[in-house]
Design a protein around this motif. Structure first.
Motif, mmCIF file in Angstrom:
data_model
loop_
_atom_site.group_PDB
_atom_site.id
_atom_site.type_symbol
_atom_site.label_atom_id
_atom_site.label_comp_id
_atom_site.label_asym_id
_atom_site.label_seq_id
_atom_site.Cartn_x
_atom_site.Cartn_y
_atom_site.Cartn_z
ATOM 1 N N GLU A 45 34.732 42.252 50.286
ATOM 2 C CA GLU A 45 33.902 41.909 49.132
ATOM 3 C C GLU A 45 33.292 40.517 49.310
ATOM 4 O O GLU A 45 32.118 40.298 48.969
ATOM 5 C CB GLU A 45 34.747 41.943 47.851
ATOM 6 C CG GLU A 45 33.973 41.640 46.581
ATOM 7 C CD GLU A 45 34.889 41.554 45.374
ATOM 8 O OE1 GLU A 45 34.501 42.047 44.312
ATOM 9 O OE2 GLU A 45 36.001 40.993 45.506
ATOM 10 N N ARG A 49 29.263 39.197 49.191
ATOM 11 C CA ARG A 49 29.121 38.664 47.838
ATOM 12 C C ARG A 49 27.678 38.289 47.478
ATOM 13 O O ARG A 49 27.361 38.122 46.306
ATOM 14 C CB ARG A 49 30.043 37.460 47.643
ATOM 15 C CG ARG A 49 29.732 36.257 48.485
ATOM 16 C CD ARG A 49 30.669 35.101 48.108
ATOM 17 N NE ARG A 49 30.425 33.909 48.915
ATOM 18 C CZ ARG A 49 31.069 33.630 50.032
ATOM 19 N NH1 ARG A 49 32.006 34.469 50.476
ATOM 20 N NH2 ARG A 49 30.805 32.538 50.716
ATOM 21 N N GLY A 55 30.777 44.315 45.071
ATOM 22 C CA GLY A 55 32.211 44.509 44.847
ATOM 23 C C GLY A 55 32.503 45.803 44.112
ATOM 24 O O GLY A 55 33.392 46.568 44.496
ATOM 25 N N ARG A 83 43.298 44.720 44.542
ATOM 26 C CA ARG A 83 42.461 43.547 44.815
ATOM 27 C C ARG A 83 42.925 42.354 43.992
ATOM 28 O O ARG A 83 43.036 41.230 44.483
ATOM 29 C CB ARG A 83 41.002 43.886 44.493
ATOM 30 C CG ARG A 83 40.043 42.707 44.543
ATOM 31 C CD ARG A 83 38.658 43.168 44.092
ATOM 32 N NE ARG A 83 37.771 42.048 43.847
ATOM 33 C CZ ARG A 83 37.750 41.351 42.711
ATOM 34 N NH1 ARG A 83 38.575 41.678 41.722
ATOM 35 N NH2 ARG A 83 36.905 40.351 42.565
#
Length: 337
Positions: A45, A49, A55, A83
């Motif tokens: 992720e 970004r 994400g 996560r």
């Protein structure tokens, strides 16, 4: 020939221990697996970004791929949890082997970092099961301790960086006794409440706090031919003193305070050893007038604590209201009893 009962018991014990180790081992591996999946998701992720919504797209895509093959444990919601697990506990060596995934799942949902650290320390120190941790979080133990302590002291005691020197550092007001199974709408007698506490003694000690050991119930004492009975007697190894508990199913009166003061004086004069600290008395009541308690007791009182109890879990709003009351008292120069 008959097999020895001792032999059968020994083999049963070996089997039970092996099964317990196997279950713990499986859960430890599961925790590590979830942490590693969370790490991979988080790192991927971070690489993407710059792309808006990457994400969310990543986790949804993974869930669509993994859930049909591995089941609901790899749903969108669960992958989000993995996560978050890595984000909150980024160092794998810091994971505690005695914590199950159920422990971590409960801890992950705690947003406040100080609050989470408190429950981690208390769970480690007291070896709480996941169910006990859940009960303490739901009963808002952290918030109740903050009603008479600051965050720094609460965390220091939890981490064992300092021993409590004041009973208020470990004794809560209010106490939550929902595990007794008594309905708040129903009329009940003191004997019903006392019997329920003895029946659920382990849960009651957990609610009392750290370091309590049960000594006696309905402890009989004689004073010049008169006979009295103390509801519950405990010893606290952290405070190094006896703790006497009197239970009232009505609003506290000054006569109740005087009675408990007499019991505390008796224990200090006839039961306490020289190396032990002064006896503490706790009055458990449904309601109290703090001003009456304050005036009844000496100004430097540290021996008698009046604590309300409730037979149901408090709501968040109830705790907020209690905190507001404490802030108002402090602003007026008042202190709790």
């Amino acid at each position: 020939m008959e097999l020895k009962k001792e032999l059968i018991h020994e083999i049963h014990a070996i089997i039970a221990t092996a099964r317990d180790r196997a279950i713990r081992s499986v859960d430890t591996e599961r925790v590590l697996m979830y942490w590693q999946i969370g790490k991979v998701i988080f790192e991927e992720e971070q690489q993407g970004r710059e792309r808006a919504g990457y994400g969310d797209f990543l986790i949804k895509s993974l869930a669509n791929t993994l859930e049909p093959e591995y089941g609901s444990s790899f749903s969108y919601r669960q992958l989000n949890l993995f996560r978050q697990f890595f984000r909150i506990f980024p160092i794998v060596n810091a994971l505690r082997s005695q914590f199950s995934w159920t422990h971590y799942r409960m801890l992950i949902r705690i947003d406040n970092e100080d609050k989470r650290e408190f429950y981690i320390a208390e769970t480690t120190k007291n070896n709480w099961t996941a169910r006990q941790l859940e009960r303490q979080v739901n009963s808002q133990l952290f918030e109740r301790l903050l009603l008479s302590n600051n965050i720094k002291d609460v965390l220091a005691v939890a981490r064992e960086e300092k021993y409590p020197t004041d009973a208020k550092e470990i004794i809560k007001d209010p106490m939550v006794l929902e595990f007794l199974g008594l309905k708040r709408e129903s009329a009940y007698y003191e004997k019903d409440l006392k019997t329920a506490i003895i029946t659920h003694l382990q849960d009651f000690i957990l609610e009392l706090g750290n370091g309590f050991a049960f000594v006696a119930r309905q402890k009989r004492i004689h004073i010049e031919g008169d006979e009295f009975f103390i509801d519950l007697v405990f010893f606290n190894r952290l405070l190094q003193c006896f703790v006497l508990i009197e239970i009232k199913t009505t609003k506290l009166t000054h006569q109740d305070i005087g009675q408990l003061q007499m019991y505390v004086n008796y224990y200090d004069r006839y039961e306490k050893q020289e190396f032990e600290n002064t006896t503490i008395g706790i009055l458990l009541c449904t309601d109290k007038n703090d001003a009456v308690v304050k005036i009844t007791l000496p100004e430097n009182n540290s021996k008698i604590i009046a604590s309300k109890y409730q037979l149901y879990l408090p709501t968040e709003q109830q705790l907020i209201d209690e905190v507001k009351k404490e802030i108002e008292k402090l602003s007026k120069g008042e202190t709790d009893i």
